[in-house]
Design a protein around this motif. Structure first.
Motif, PDB file in Angstrom:
ATOM      1  N   THR A   1       0.816  -1.217   0.000  1.00 38.87           N
ATOM      2  CA  THR A   1       0.000   0.000   0.000  1.00 38.87           C
ATOM      3  C   THR A   1       0.847   1.262   0.000  1.00 38.87           C
ATOM      4  O   THR A   1       0.357   2.337  -0.345  1.00 38.87           O
ATOM      5  N   GLU A   2       2.106   1.147   0.400  1.00 39.77           N
ATOM      6  CA  GLU A   2       3.019   2.282   0.375  1.00 39.77           C
ATOM      7  C   GLU A   2       4.168   1.984  -0.584  1.00 39.77           C
ATOM      8  O   GLU A   2       4.801   0.924  -0.503  1.00 39.77           O
TER       9      GLU A   2
ATOM     10  N   THR B   1       7.199   8.866  -0.437  1.00 39.41           N
ATOM     11  CA  THR B   1       6.314   7.694  -0.472  1.00 39.41           C
ATOM     12  C   THR B   1       4.967   8.047  -1.085  1.00 39.41           C
ATOM     13  O   THR B   1       4.369   9.079  -0.743  1.00 39.41           O
TER      14      THR B   1
ATOM     15  N   LYS C   1       1.012   6.346  -1.869  1.00 38.77           N
ATOM     16  CA  LYS C   1       0.101   5.289  -1.450  1.00 38.77           C
ATOM     17  C   LYS C   1      -0.699   4.804  -2.651  1.00 38.77           C
ATOM     18  O   LYS C   1      -0.976   5.560  -3.576  1.00 38.77           O
TER      19      LYS C   1
END
Length: 762
Positions: A722-723, A737, A739
Motif C-alpha cells: 500500500t506504500e 512515499t 500510497k
C-alpha cells in the motif's frame, strides 16, 4: 431547509428519526423489537437490492451482476471495441445503445452517423437494442423502458440514476460495462447508506432542480455522501410526483454519491402502468427499524427557487439572495473564475447588471434533468400568452424523449412555448456538454441541465472564448424568459399550473427502435467508418518505472471535462489516438506535446533499442538513476518509461473512460492525487492499467517536468503493498512515499497486465 446529522441515525416505522447516541430512547420506542446497529443496517432498501445482485457470498466485498446495461453514442463504440478484443460473442444481458450525444451529424462530416451505424449493426450481431438519434436521451429511455423495482442497471454515463423508480443504477466508465458483457462482476466494498429524510411539500413555483441544488450545496464540499448510496425516505417523498422525484434523483450524481434509491408508492406504481409495464413495479420501503450511516434532513416546504452560479452545481444561492446581493455575488464568481480558468481570459459577470437587475442571455430546458414532461408543462404554463422579447435573450426547450414531445404537442404546451418565442427541439444531450446552443462569447446562460463546469457549455479558453452557465429549475427559467431575460424566481409570478395528465404512446418506439429481443445474429457484418479505430497495443507493467511529471494541476477539483473536453471532441470518441490529441487541452495545452515526447523513449525501448537515444536531457536523468541504482539496466527492457500527471482531486463529473484512456495511449502510467473525486474515475485509471497513486500532503516533493523513479513497482503491486517508495530524480535522488489504496486482486492483475483488454485477451 437542509440539515446534516453528525452521526448515524435510526429510522423507526418510516416516520421517526432517532440519531445514534440516543439508544435508550430507541429502546423505549421499540421494547422487545429493538435491533442493534448491525441488524438495523441490513434493513435499508439499498442493502436488500445489493444482496440480491451480489455473487461473492460476502456483503462486505460485493461482486455485483447487473440486470441491464445502457450506453450512448460517445461511449458504446469504445465499449464494444474493447469487448470484441476480449472475445465478445453475444450480449449476455439486455444492452441498450442510445444515440443522444452525437446526434448532430453535421459535426465532423459522416463521423457521427458512422458511429450510429456501428451501433445498429452491433445490436443486430450481438443481440441488443438500438435507439436512433432524436428518439430519446439515454436516461429517459431507461426510465420509460428499462427500469424496474428492485433491479440494477449499469450505464456508461455518470447520470445513470433511476432510484426514484425503485431501480438502483450506477454510472461508470466503459470498462466496467465491458466486464458485465464478459460475464464478470462489478467489485466494490459495501457502500455506506445515507438517509435523505424528506418532510413537507414544495411551495408553488419550486421544482425538482431547486430541491436538488439545495441538497448539493450542503453535501458536496463536505463529501458527506461521496461514494455512498443516497436513500430517499420519509413522509415528504409521497408529496412529490414521479417526475419531480426523477428530477431530484438524476442530480444526485453531482453530490459524488455512488448511487441512489427511493421508497416507492402508488404514484410510482401508476408511472409503470402509464408506460405499459405494470409488472415492473415493486413496493420498496426500509424496515421498521433501519440504521443509516448519516441523515440529510430535507424540509421541502422551506426550499425556495435556487441557482447554482458558475462553475459548479454546489455553488448555490437562492435566486432571491442573488437578486438582493448582485454585485457581491457576481464579483465572488469572478474571483473564483481566476482559479477555474487560470486567468486565461478576462471573465466578467458584473457587466450583466442592467437597470439594477441581472440580465441573462440564454435559457435552456433540456436533457435528462430538465426535459421531463412536468418541467416543460410548468414552463409552458408560465409562458402562456407572454413573450420572451426580441433582444439577446433566447429560449430553447428539448423534451427528453419523442413520446414526451408528442404529448406536449397534443396538450398544447409546445404551442404555448413556441408562441412566446421559445424554440422546441428534439431529444438531445448537447446543451449539457457543449455540443448544442453554445452561447456567444461572454454570454451568461441559465439551464435546467446537469452541470455548469468551466467550458461545459462549449466555449474554448484556448481560443480566448468564454461563456458561463448557471443551473436553475425550468420554472424559474420560464419566469426569467417571461421577464424578457431578467433573472426572476418562479415564486414571483402568480401562475396557474394546469397539472396536465401524461399519456405515453408506446407506438413511437415500436415504430423506430430496433429490438433484437436478445437474439443475436452472428452473421451480421459490423459497419465501420474510417474514424472507428482499434485500441493501440498496450504493454504490461514493467518491473520498474521512470515517469516524467508532464502536468501539475492545483485546482481544488479537476473535472473530467478538463482532462478530456466534451463538445467538439465527441466526434473523435471512437478514435483513441485522434481523441488523445485533445487531452488536457483546456487545462494544460502543453500536456500532449510533453507526454508524446517522453513516450518516444518508451517506444524506443519497446523496439528493443536503448532509450538513452531519446535525448541528452534523458541521458542525464538516466545517469542519476544509474548512480543511485547501479543494477538497473535500460537494455534489459525491464524499465517502463512514460508520463504521469498530478492533480489535487481529479475526476469529478462525467463517467467517460477517455479521461483516463487518453492519458494511457499517450504513454501515461499513473496519476498522483491527494484524493480522487469519484470512484468511477479511479476505476477508469485501473481498468486502463494506470496506477492511482495518492499523495496526501499539500506540499509536493516534485514539480512539473521532474522525473520520478519507482523501483520494483510490479513486485509491489503483486505483493499488495500500500506504500510505494519513489525517488525524485536529481543529482542526489530524493525519496518520498506514494500510497496505492485498496484494490481487488483482479484490479491488481489488470494493472500488471497493462489494461483490461490485456487481462481479458483470448
Amino acid at each position: 431547509m437542509i440539515k446534516l446529522s453528525e452521526t448515524g441515525a435510526y429510522l423507526v416505522h418510516g416516520t421517526e428519526v432517532i440519531e445514534e447516541g440516543n439508544e435508550e430512547l430507541l429502546k423505549s420506542r421499540l421494547g422487545d423489537k429493538y435491533l442493534s446497529k448491525e441488524q438495523a443496517e441490513k434493513n435499508t432498501i439499498a442493502y436488500g437490492i445489493l444482496k440480491e445482485h451480489n455473487t461473492s457470498g460476502s456483503m462486505d466485498k460485493l461482486q455485483i451482476k447487473f440486470d441491464k446495461l445502457i450506453s450512448h453514442d460517445i461511449t458504446f463504440v469504445g465499449i464494444i471495441q474493447t469487448a470484441r478484443a476480449s472475445g465478445l460473442e453475444k450480449f449476455p444481458i439486455p444492452y441498450v445503445l442510445t444515440n443522444c450525444h452525437n446526434s448532430l451529424c453535421a459535426v465532423g462530416g459522416t463521423i457521427n452517423e458512422d458511429d450510429h451505424m456501428f451501433g445498429l449493426t452491433c445490436a443486430k450481431k450481438y443481440g441488443g437494442v438500438y435507439v436512433p438519434p432524436h428518439q430519446a436521451v439515454i436516461h429517459q429511455f431507461a426510465r420509460e423502458m428499462l427500469s424496474g423495482g428492485g433491479k440494477m442497471i449499469l450505464g456508461s454515463d455518470s447520470h445513470t440514476r433511476y432510484g426514484a423508480l425503485g431501480t438502483m443504477a450506477m454510472g461508470e466508465g466503459g470498462p466496467e460495462l465491458v466486464k458485465q458483457l464478459l460475464s464478470q462482476t462489478y467489485d466494490i466494498n459495501r457502500p455506506e447508506v445515507i438517509g435523505i429524510y424528506m418532510t413537507g411539500e414544495p411551495a408553488k413555483g419550486v421544482g425538482p432542480q431547486d430541491v436538488a441544488l439545495a441538497i448539493i450545496g450542503e453535501v458536496f464540499d463536505k463529501g458527506y455522501v461521496k461514494n455512498k448510496v443516497m436513500e430517499f425516505i420519509g413522509p415528504g417523498v409521497s408529496s412529490l410526483s414521479p417526475d419531480f422525484r426523477i428530477g431530484i434523483d438524476v442530480m444526485t450524481t453531482e453530490t459524488t454519491c455512488l448511487s441512489s434509491i427511493w421508497r416507492t408508492d402508488e404514484q410510482i406504481k401508476e408511472f409503470y402502468e402509464i408506460h405499459g409495464r405494470a409488472e415492473e413495479y415493486k413496493e420498496l420501503n426500509p424496515g421498521d427499524v433501519t440504521y443509516y450511516d448519516g441523515m440529510v434532513y430535507v424540509d421541502l416546504s422551506k426550499i425556495k427557487p435556487m441557482i447554482a452560479m458558475p462553475f459548479h452545481p454546489s455553488n448555490t444561492y437562492t435566486i432571491d439572495e442573488v437578486n438582493a446581493n448582485l454585485e457581491d455575488i457576481l464579483r465572488d464568481v469572478e474571483k473564483k473564475a481566476l482559479v477555474s480558468l487560470d486567468g486565461q481570459v478576462d471573465f466578467k459577470l458584473t457587466n450583466k447588471i442592467k437597470n439594477g437587475k441581472l440580465y441573462v442571455d440564454q435559457g435552456i430546458i433540456a436533457g435528462c434533468a430538465g426535459g421531463g414532461f412536468e418541467n416543460i408543462c410548468a414552463a409552458a404554463d408560465i409562458l402562456e400568452g407572454k413573450s420572451i422579447g426580441s433582444d439577446e435573450f433566447t429560449l430553447s426547450v428539448y423534451p427528453a424523449s419523442m413520446p414526451v414531445y408528442m404529448e406536449l404537442i397534443k396538450n398544447g404546451a409546445a404551442a404555448s412555448i413556441m408562441g412566446a418565442g421559445g424554440v422546441m427541439k428534439t431529444a438531445f444531450c448537447g446543451p449539457c456538454f457543449g455540443a448544442g446552443d453554445t452561447p456567444s462569447n461572454n454570454a451568461f446562460s441559465i439551464r435546467h441541465s446537469t452541470r455548469n463546469f468551466p467550458n461545459r457549455e462549449g466555449s474554448k479558453l484556448q481560443n480566448g472564448q468564454i461563456s458561463s452557465v448557471a443551473l436553475m429549475d425550468a420554472r424559474s427559467i420560464a419566469a426569467t424568459a417571461a421577464n424578457k431575460g431578467y433573472l426572476t424566481s418562479a415564486m414571483d409570478l402568480d401562475t396557474e399550473y394546469k397539472e396536465r395528465k401524461y399519456h405515453f404512446d408506446s407506438s413511437i418506439y415500436a415504430n423506430r427502435v430496433f429490438d433484437s429481443k436478445g437474439v443475436a445474429n452472428p452473421d451480421t457484418e459490423i459497419q465501420f467508418g474510417p474514424n472507428i479505430k482499434d485500441w493501440p497495443e498496450m504493454v504490461a507493467l514493467t518491473d520498474h518505472l521512470l515517469l516524467k511529471v508532464v502536468s501539475e494541476i492545483h485546482d481544488p477539483v479537476t473535472t473530467t471535462d478538463e482532462l478530456i473536453p466534451s463538445g467538439e471532441t465527441s466526434s473523435y470518441r471512437s478514435n483513441p489516438l485522434g481523441l488523445a490529441e485533445f487531452a488536457l487541452s483546456r487545462k494544460d495545452p502543453e500536456y500532449v506535446g510533453k507526454a508524446k515526447d517522453i513516450q518516444r523513449a518508451e517506444k524506443i525501448r519497446e523496439e528493443g533499442r536503448c532509450p538513452r537515444e531519446h535525448s541528452e536531457s534523458f541521458e542525464k536523468v538516466w545517469v542519476s538513476v544509474k548512480k543511485a541504482f547501479p543494477d538497473m539496466d535500460l537494455n534489459r527492457n525491464t524499465i517502463g518509461i512514460g508520463s504521469t500527471i498530478y492533480a489535487v482531486k481529479p475526476g469529478d463529473g462525467s463517467a467517460r473512460e477517455q479521461a483516463a484512456s487518453c492519458q494511457k495511449v499517450l504513454g501515461g502510467w499513473a496519476n498522483i492525487a491527494q484524493e480522487y473525486a469519484t470512484k468511477r474515475y479511479r476505476s477508469n485509471l485501473i481498468n486502463w492499467g494506470m496506477l492511482p497513486f495518492i499523495y496526501e500532503e499539500e506540499t509536493l516533493p516534485f514539480k512539473k517536468d521532474d522525473y520520478l523513479f519507482i523501483p520494483n513497482i510490479a513486485e509491489a503491486v503483486k505483493n499488495k503493498a500500500t506504500e510505494i517508495p519513489v525517488y525524485v530524480v536529481a543529482e542526489e535522488m530524493k525519496p518520498f512515499t506514494l500510497k496505492l489504496g485498496e484494490m481487488t486482486d483482479d484490479e491488481r492483475d489488470i494493472i500488471l497486465k497493462g489494461c483490461l483488454i490485456n487481462y481479458n485477451r483470448v
